[in-house]
Design a protein around this motif. Sequence first.
Motif: not given
Length: 347
Positions: A37-61
């Motif tokens: 899987x891939x998550x694009x980060x170029x359009x995400x600020x630090x806070x949004x990127x951190x939230x997205x990564x937390x969301x991803x990890x909460x749903x899959x390892x």
Amino acid sequence: MSWMTTLGLRWPILQAPMAGAQGVELAVAIAEAGGLAALPAAMLGPDALDAALHDYRARTSRPLNVNAFCHPPPAPDAEALQRWQDALAPYYAEYGLEAPTPPAGPGRRPFDEAACDVLEAHRPAVVSFHFGLPSPALLARVKAWGARVLSTATTLEEARWLEAHGADAVIAQGLEAGGHRGHFLDDDLTTQVGSLALLPQVVEAVDVPVIAAGGIAGPRCVAAGLSLGASAVQVGTAFLGCPESTIGALHRQALTSGEARHTALTNLYSGRPARGIVTRLMRELGPMSESAPPFPLATAALAPLRAAAEAAGCRDFSPLWAGQDTSGCRAVPAAEQLRWLASGLVL
């Protein structure tokens, strides 16, 4: 042992990071089905990127590839932005819009210390880059937590450069690919070639694994990429029709219409060449135009036009990113699409 086996992937298929066309939902679906899987980060600020990564990890390892851009930030240029607004003025008038205020920021962030801080806290297994590689210091930080580094090459010279500067694998992006071209050593578009010409040359030239990208639209294309020496393939356009992608209805309709037979590289939507389905804007102003300001400054002035047109059911000003082959776009769950793409493989 191959790098894919090390990551525990079931299939040698990478989901292309597609900024503006996906979020965590698509990434989780691909990961759980056995692809990278891939998550694009170029359009995400630090806070949004951190939230997205937390969301991803909460749903899959499962492992994740976080993708970032390495473009040089454009210098402020009021004249260039004014020329672009002047070129768009007739369209503003058509929709009864006032020219927008020039953007305060570029909209797409190059990889920097702040982004690296976020990634360091989450330690994704793979970090990929578009438009080259970050500074040696930032690259060293990424490698220090054990991440595998990928980057895109559109020419033989770029592939060799990436290997020499620390990439662990090279994504060979053929001209068929949708979205932004990954070129970074030369802006001359005559150097850009199709996957069948590029992939075998890159495989012969570098010692790191090579990933085929561009035109991977179905099971036979996946098998073909591997047969030409790629260790894996990267697929973007074929996942756009899945319900987990975030593209709108107008984009979805275009992908399965006769319009999708007509794609071109255009700099009108961002300031940098990217492949998409031909629109009215591309026909009338381009598809390549010197009026467009440097990447990624072209986007903001188009935003009100796009919004007004889409509200009226029109895609004249929408970036309909797509590769040259949209035949694999299917409105099925991403996990099912991934299994279909892998159906011709004997592993």
